[in-house]
Motif scaffolding. Structure first.
Motif, PDB file in Angstrom:
ATOM      1  N   ASP A 154      -5.323   6.997  -9.589  1.00  0.00           N
ATOM      2  CA  ASP A 154      -5.717   5.890  -8.715  1.00  0.00           C
ATOM      3  C   ASP A 154      -5.594   6.165  -7.222  1.00  0.00           C
ATOM      4  OD1 ASP A 154      -6.373   4.322 -10.873  1.00  0.00           O
ATOM      5  OD2 ASP A 154      -4.411   3.358 -10.993  1.00  0.00           O
ATOM      6  N   CYS A 155      -5.472   7.432  -6.796  1.00  0.00           N
ATOM      7  CA  CYS A 155      -5.281   7.711  -5.367  1.00  0.00           C
ATOM      8  C   CYS A 155      -6.483   7.233  -4.552  1.00  0.00           C
ATOM      9  CB  CYS A 155      -4.986   9.181  -5.123  1.00  0.00           C
ATOM     10  SG  CYS A 155      -6.170  10.310  -5.830  1.00  0.00           S
ATOM     11  N   GLY A 156      -7.698   7.454  -5.039  1.00  0.00           N
ATOM     12  CA  GLY A 156      -8.889   7.003  -4.319  1.00  0.00           C
ATOM     13  C   GLY A 156      -8.972   5.490  -4.253  1.00  0.00           C
ATOM     14  N   LEU A 157      -8.597   4.845  -5.338  1.00  0.00           N
ATOM     15  CA  LEU A 157      -8.599   3.389  -5.406  1.00  0.00           C
ATOM     16  C   LEU A 157      -7.636   2.797  -4.378  1.00  0.00           C
ATOM     17  CD1 LEU A 157      -9.857   1.084  -7.074  1.00  0.00           C
ATOM     18  CD2 LEU A 157      -7.906   1.281  -8.628  1.00  0.00           C
ATOM     19  N   TYR A 158      -6.446   3.376  -4.300  1.00  0.00           N
ATOM     20  CA  TYR A 158      -5.467   2.903  -3.321  1.00  0.00           C
ATOM     21  C   TYR A 158      -5.898   3.231  -1.886  1.00  0.00           C
ATOM     22  CZ  TYR A 158      -1.975   0.995  -6.429  1.00  0.00           C
ATOM     23  OH  TYR A 158      -1.309   0.189  -7.315  1.00  0.00           O
ATOM     24  N   ALA A 159      -6.537   4.384  -1.691  1.00  0.00           N
ATOM     25  CA  ALA A 159      -7.039   4.715  -0.350  1.00  0.00           C
ATOM     26  C   ALA A 159      -8.060   3.673   0.102  1.00  0.00           C
ATOM     27  CB  ALA A 159      -7.657   6.107  -0.345  1.00  0.00           C
ATOM     28  N   LEU A 160      -8.958   3.282  -0.802  1.00  0.00           N
ATOM     29  CA  LEU A 160      -9.945   2.249  -0.474  1.00  0.00           C
ATOM     30  C   LEU A 160      -9.280   0.901  -0.232  1.00  0.00           C
ATOM     31  CD1 LEU A 160     -12.796   3.172  -2.964  1.00  0.00           C
ATOM     32  CD2 LEU A 160     -12.858   3.355  -0.470  1.00  0.00           C
ATOM     33  N   ALA A 161      -8.274   0.575  -1.028  1.00  0.00           N
ATOM     34  CA  ALA A 161      -7.555  -0.692  -0.846  1.00  0.00           C
ATOM     35  C   ALA A 161      -6.859  -0.727   0.515  1.00  0.00           C
ATOM     36  CB  ALA A 161      -6.547  -0.897  -1.976  1.00  0.00           C
ATOM     37  N   PHE A 162      -6.232   0.392   0.894  1.00  0.00           N
ATOM     38  CA  PHE A 162      -5.585   0.465   2.204  1.00  0.00           C
ATOM     39  C   PHE A 162      -6.614   0.332   3.321  1.00  0.00           C
ATOM     40  CE2 PHE A 162      -1.074   2.208   1.943  1.00  0.00           C
ATOM     41  CZ  PHE A 162      -0.849   1.703   0.671  1.00  0.00           C
ATOM     42  N   CYS A 163      -7.730   1.039   3.206  1.00  0.00           N
ATOM     43  CA  CYS A 163      -8.785   0.969   4.236  1.00  0.00           C
ATOM     44  C   CYS A 163      -9.346  -0.440   4.358  1.00  0.00           C
ATOM     45  CB  CYS A 163      -9.915   1.947   3.916  1.00  0.00           C
ATOM     46  SG  CYS A 163      -9.471   3.664   4.176  1.00  0.00           S
ATOM     47  N   ALA A 164      -9.599  -1.080   3.221  1.00  0.00           N
ATOM     48  CA  ALA A 164     -10.135  -2.448   3.237  1.00  0.00           C
ATOM     49  C   ALA A 164      -9.137  -3.396   3.910  1.00  0.00           C
ATOM     50  CB  ALA A 164     -10.455  -2.912   1.816  1.00  0.00           C
ATOM     51  N   ALA A 165      -7.858  -3.208   3.632  1.00  0.00           N
ATOM     52  CA  ALA A 165      -6.831  -4.050   4.255  1.00  0.00           C
ATOM     53  C   ALA A 165      -6.810  -3.841   5.765  1.00  0.00           C
ATOM     54  CB  ALA A 165      -5.458  -3.750   3.652  1.00  0.00           C
ATOM     55  N   LEU A 166      -6.844  -2.582   6.193  1.00  0.00           N
ATOM     56  CA  LEU A 166      -6.836  -2.283   7.629  1.00  0.00           C
ATOM     57  C   LEU A 166      -8.061  -2.871   8.325  1.00  0.00           C
ATOM     58  CD1 LEU A 166      -5.571   1.406   7.498  1.00  0.00           C
ATOM     59  CD2 LEU A 166      -4.340  -0.553   8.462  1.00  0.00           C
ATOM     60  N   CYS A 167      -9.236  -2.741   7.696  1.00  0.00           N
ATOM     61  CA  CYS A 167     -10.474  -3.287   8.287  1.00  0.00           C
ATOM     62  C   CYS A 167     -10.430  -4.806   8.381  1.00  0.00           C
ATOM     63  CB  CYS A 167     -11.688  -2.840   7.475  1.00  0.00           C
ATOM     64  SG  CYS A 167     -12.063  -1.094   7.680  1.00  0.00           S
TER      65      CYS A 167
ATOM     66  N   GLY B  60      -7.771  -6.397   9.122  1.00  0.00           N
ATOM     67  CA  GLY B  60      -6.723  -6.744  10.067  1.00  0.00           C
ATOM     68  C   GLY B  60      -5.359  -6.921   9.422  1.00  0.00           C
ATOM     69  N   ASP B  61      -5.232  -6.520   8.151  1.00  0.00           N
ATOM     70  CA  ASP B  61      -3.947  -6.619   7.453  1.00  0.00           C
ATOM     71  C   ASP B  61      -3.237  -5.272   7.489  1.00  0.00           C
ATOM     72  OD1 ASP B  61      -4.364  -9.304   6.681  1.00  0.00           O
ATOM     73  OD2 ASP B  61      -5.551  -8.656   4.953  1.00  0.00           O
ATOM     74  N   GLU B  62      -1.938  -5.300   7.304  1.00  0.00           N
ATOM     75  CA  GLU B  62      -1.158  -4.068   7.243  1.00  0.00           C
ATOM     76  C   GLU B  62      -0.828  -3.783   5.777  1.00  0.00           C
ATOM     77  OE1 GLU B  62       1.983  -3.475  10.062  1.00  0.00           O
ATOM     78  OE2 GLU B  62       1.196  -5.081  11.335  1.00  0.00           O
ATOM     79  N   PRO B  63      -1.312  -2.639   5.260  1.00  0.00           N
ATOM     80  CA  PRO B  63      -1.138  -2.332   3.832  1.00  0.00           C
ATOM     81  C   PRO B  63       0.311  -2.333   3.362  1.00  0.00           C
ATOM     82  CG  PRO B  63      -2.630  -0.758   4.850  1.00  0.00           C
ATOM     83  CD  PRO B  63      -2.062  -1.595   5.949  1.00  0.00           C
ATOM     84  N   GLN B  64       1.262  -2.042   4.242  1.00  0.00           N
ATOM     85  CA  GLN B  64       2.651  -2.021   3.806  1.00  0.00           C
ATOM     86  C   GLN B  64       3.173  -3.416   3.474  1.00  0.00           C
ATOM     87  OE1 GLN B  64       1.768  -1.139   6.938  1.00  0.00           O
ATOM     88  NE2 GLN B  64       3.209  -1.925   8.430  1.00  0.00           N
ATOM     89  N   HIS B  65       2.403  -4.445   3.833  1.00  0.00           N
ATOM     90  CA  HIS B  65       2.823  -5.813   3.528  1.00  0.00           C
ATOM     91  C   HIS B  65       2.025  -6.420   2.385  1.00  0.00           C
ATOM     92  CE1 HIS B  65       5.515  -5.794   6.875  1.00  0.00           C
ATOM     93  NE2 HIS B  65       4.552  -5.605   7.748  1.00  0.00           N
ATOM     94  N   ILE B  66       1.416  -5.568   1.550  1.00  0.00           N
ATOM     95  CA  ILE B  66       0.628  -6.045   0.414  1.00  0.00           C
ATOM     96  C   ILE B  66       1.052  -5.298  -0.842  1.00  0.00           C
ATOM     97  CG2 ILE B  66      -1.692  -6.288  -0.571  1.00  0.00           C
ATOM     98  CD1 ILE B  66      -2.779  -6.154   2.325  1.00  0.00           C
TER      99      ILE B  66
END
Length: 137
Positions: free
Chosen positions: A27-40, A42-48
């Protein structure tokens, strides 16, 4: 990463944040996309904390709609933001780290990947110069 950022610094500091992470090797690609979507968004991935059971379904829906949206998850507060900091020496024209067959320029003493200098095996025992030093008179 350093070549994309056009960094000429000799070292790079990587900070690993305390964030949700995959539990398997798939799931590394899936999580990379989830992190990118969160950043775009305006959310911080460490808080999700992402909803692991819904992530693939959500990604397929985004592809179907041709629009990326933040992945489903729950907002959390993590006490420690930075989990680990690592300093890496950046070398070569590709601005990467030491990896595999390396060669040192006899003039400037910089290290390069053999593939980046395109040095044929027959020349390895002779004096080797990087492209910058070869151009110098």
């Amino acid at each position: 990463m350093c070549i994309i950022l056009m960094s000429h610094e000799p070292n790079v500091r990587l900070r690993f944040i305390n964030a949700d992470k995959q539990k398997n090797g798939n799931d590394c690609g899936l999580y990379a996309l989830a992190f990118c979507a969160a950043l775009c968004a305006g959310d911080e991935p460490q808080h999700i904390t992402f909803s692991k059971t819904d992530m693939r379904k959500h990604l397929l829906q985004c592809f179907t709609r041709n629009e990326m949206e933040p992945f489903p998850g729950e907002k959390v507060t993590r006490k420690k933001r930075v989990k680990e900091t690592v300093m890496l020496e950046i070398i070569c024209t590709c601005r990467s780290i030491e990896d595999g067959n390396m060669v040192e320029c006899e003039v400037c003493k910089e290290w390069f990947h053999q593939g980046c200098l395109t040095v044929p095996q027959s020349v390895w025992k002779k004096t080797i110069m990087c492209h910058s030093c070869e151009k110098k008179p």
